[in-house]
Design an enzyme around this catalytic site. Structure first.
Site, PDB file in Angstrom:
ATOM      1  N   LYS A 203       0.850  -1.192   0.000  1.00 44.40           N
ATOM      2  CA  LYS A 203       0.000   0.000   0.000  1.00 44.40           C
ATOM      3  C   LYS A 203       0.883   1.238   0.000  1.00 44.40           C
ATOM      4  O   LYS A 203       1.698   1.437   0.905  1.00 44.40           O
ATOM      5  CB  LYS A 203      -0.910   0.000   1.229  1.00 44.40           C
ATOM      6  CG  LYS A 203      -1.737   1.278   1.336  1.00 44.40           C
ATOM      7  CD  LYS A 203      -2.842   1.154   2.346  1.00 44.40           C
ATOM      8  CE  LYS A 203      -3.582   2.472   2.473  1.00 44.40           C
ATOM      9  NZ  LYS A 203      -4.689   2.388   3.432  1.00 44.40           N
ATOM     10  N   LYS A 257      -2.108  -1.495  -3.842  1.00 47.77           N
ATOM     11  CA  LYS A 257      -3.007  -0.346  -3.757  1.00 47.77           C
ATOM     12  C   LYS A 257      -2.221   0.936  -3.782  1.00 47.77           C
ATOM     13  O   LYS A 257      -1.244   1.024  -3.039  1.00 47.77           O
ATOM     14  CB  LYS A 257      -3.788  -0.453  -2.447  1.00 47.77           C
ATOM     15  CG  LYS A 257      -4.654   0.739  -2.129  1.00 47.77           C
ATOM     16  CD  LYS A 257      -5.274   0.561  -0.768  1.00 47.77           C
ATOM     17  CE  LYS A 257      -6.102   1.790  -0.449  1.00 47.77           C
ATOM     18  NZ  LYS A 257      -6.581   1.780   0.899  1.00 47.77           N
TER      19      LYS A 257
HETATM   20  N1  LIG Z   1      -7.234   2.740   6.334  1.00 43.62           N
HETATM   21  C1  LIG Z   1      -7.333   3.689   5.407  1.00 43.62           C
HETATM   22  C2  LIG Z   1      -7.797   3.340   4.050  1.00 43.62           C
HETATM   23  N2  LIG Z   1      -8.412   2.175   3.687  1.00 43.62           N
HETATM   24  C3  LIG Z   1      -8.724   2.293   2.328  1.00 43.62           C
HETATM   25  C4  LIG Z   1      -8.272   3.532   1.879  1.00 43.62           C
HETATM   26  C5  LIG Z   1      -8.370   4.149   0.521  1.00 43.62           C
HETATM   27  C6  LIG Z   1      -9.338   3.569  -0.419  1.00 43.62           C
HETATM   28  C7  LIG Z   1      -9.688   4.470  -1.547  1.00 43.62           C
HETATM   29  O1  LIG Z   1      -9.080   5.541  -1.771  1.00 43.62           O
HETATM   30  O2  LIG Z   1     -10.627   4.111  -2.270  1.00 43.62           O
HETATM   31  C8  LIG Z   1      -7.679   4.176   2.961  1.00 43.62           C
HETATM   32  C9  LIG Z   1      -7.160   5.563   2.867  1.00 43.62           C
HETATM   33  C10 LIG Z   1      -5.866   5.927   3.442  1.00 43.62           C
HETATM   34  O3  LIG Z   1      -4.965   5.105   3.590  1.00 43.62           O
HETATM   35  O4  LIG Z   1      -5.750   7.095   3.760  1.00 43.62           O
END
Ligand SMILES: NCc1[nH]cc(CCC(=O)O)c1CC(=O)O
Length: 331
Positions: A203, A257
């Site tokens: 991520k 991601k």
């Molecule tokens: N735990 C945070 C989380 N879980 C999923 C997303 C993003 C998903 C998306 O942008 O569709 C995020 C955002 C972040 O890390 O700030």
């Protein structure tokens, strides 16, 4: 891949196999079906906060009833899984994030509501403290530092309650070190050995999460950024090491991601490990495609093409806000 033998032109005319829809179908190398989709939904407990999210046109925050209807819709469309993201009352977000492990928080109520109407539907959850955190971070913050080990303990509490509520797949999206091993050990110990972990293993610290933070009401709160725990977008080797580590700690499936700017990572992960591999086509990717489609600048085909790209890059499935509309198009 074997090196294909190509006869010199005109013996070889590659256009022969592109002449009709049926001949193209015969030689199609990848496909996209509803089984490849995981549908992320937002559920709110705040009266009046349901309805369309401005930065994600076409995506709504749902009430519990809306979540039940979404679950039934997923079943009708043969989408095998949904992923629940909570939008909690701002006044109840605290620095200790205690609501994250409250069995009656909105995320947990939604798990139970969905399971009531669609017991067969795979319910995935998010493991991270941000929806319940006063400062919008995924971890506990003390004196400006995101604490790792203390956060992992909190995540374990959160996860066990979600498992108790009926979650099938836990999605740790927090990027703390050591959380997969800790979660797996706790699940085994507490009688949840069948609950799977889909680790947000690779991520990245991305600008494409903006609309999601609007959706869960974290945008105005986030102090600083998430660069001390999410991966630098410049780093491919580090992403591979994160995936290796999470698999070694017991992740059943792994995720990359965001998606579209990271297809090289998807391919590398699938080739390197062969594990079930997913990508998250995140909120910002949805917003840019849907925005352009709504303006008439792109056709809806662009949505299908983007998802096929994940399949070609080796992904078994994709978390996408387009899931229901794509499943409808494919039906
Ligand atoms: N735990 C945070 C989380 N879980 C999923 C997303 C993003 C998903 C998306 O942008 O569709 C995020 C955002 C972040 O890390 O700030």
């Amino acid at each position: 891949m074997a090196t294909p033998i190509i006869a010199p032109f005109p013996a070889s005319r590659l256009r022969r196999l592109r002449r009709s829809a049926n001949i193209r179908a015969m030689v199609s190398e990848t496909n996209l079906t509803p089984a490849n989709l995981i549908w992320p939904i937002f559920v709110t407990e705040v009266p009046g906060a349901d309805g369309e999210i401005a930065s994600m046109p076409g995506v709504e925050r749902l009430t519990l009833d809306g979540a039940r209807r979404a679950a039934e819709r997923a079943m009708r469309l043969s989408i095998p899984a949904i992923c629940i993201f909570p939008h909690s009352d701002q006044a109840l977000r605290t620095e200790d994030c205690a609501r994250a492990w409250d069995p009656d928080n909105i995320g947990n109520l939604a798990i139970r509501a969905v399971k009531e109407v669609a017991p067969e539907l795979v319910v995935m959850t998010d493991i991270a403290l941000d929806p319940y955190n006063a400062n919008g971070h995924d971890g506990l913050v003390v004196d400006g530092e995101i604490l790792n080990d203390e956060t992992v303990e909190a995540l374990v509490r959160m996860a066990l309650v979600q498992a108790e509520c009926g979650a099938d797949v836990l999605g740790p999206s927090d990027m703390m070190d050591g959380r997969i091993g800790a979660l797996r050990a706790a699940l085994e110990r507490e009688g949840h050995k069948h609950v799977a972990i889909l680790s947000y293993a690779a991520k990245f610290a991305s600008a494409f999460y903006g609309p999601f933070r609007d959706a869960v009401g974290a945008s105005g709160r986030l102090v600083g950024d998430k660069k001390t725990y999410q991966i630098n977008p410049a780093n491919r080797g580090e992403a591979i090491r994160c995936v290796a580590r999470d698999l070694a700690e017991g992740a059943d499936m792994v995720m990359v991601k965001p998606g579209m700017p990271y297809l090289d990572i998807c391919r590398a992960v699938k080739d390197e490990f062969g594990a079930p591999t997913f990508a998250y086509q995140v909120s910002g990717e949805y917003a840019m495609l849907e925005g352009a489609i709504r303006n008439g600048w792109l056709s809806r085909e662009a949505m299908l093409e983007s998802l096929l790209g994940f399949r070609r890059a080796g992904c078994d499935g994709v978390l996408s806000y387009f899931a229901p509309s794509v499943a409808e198009m494919l039906a």
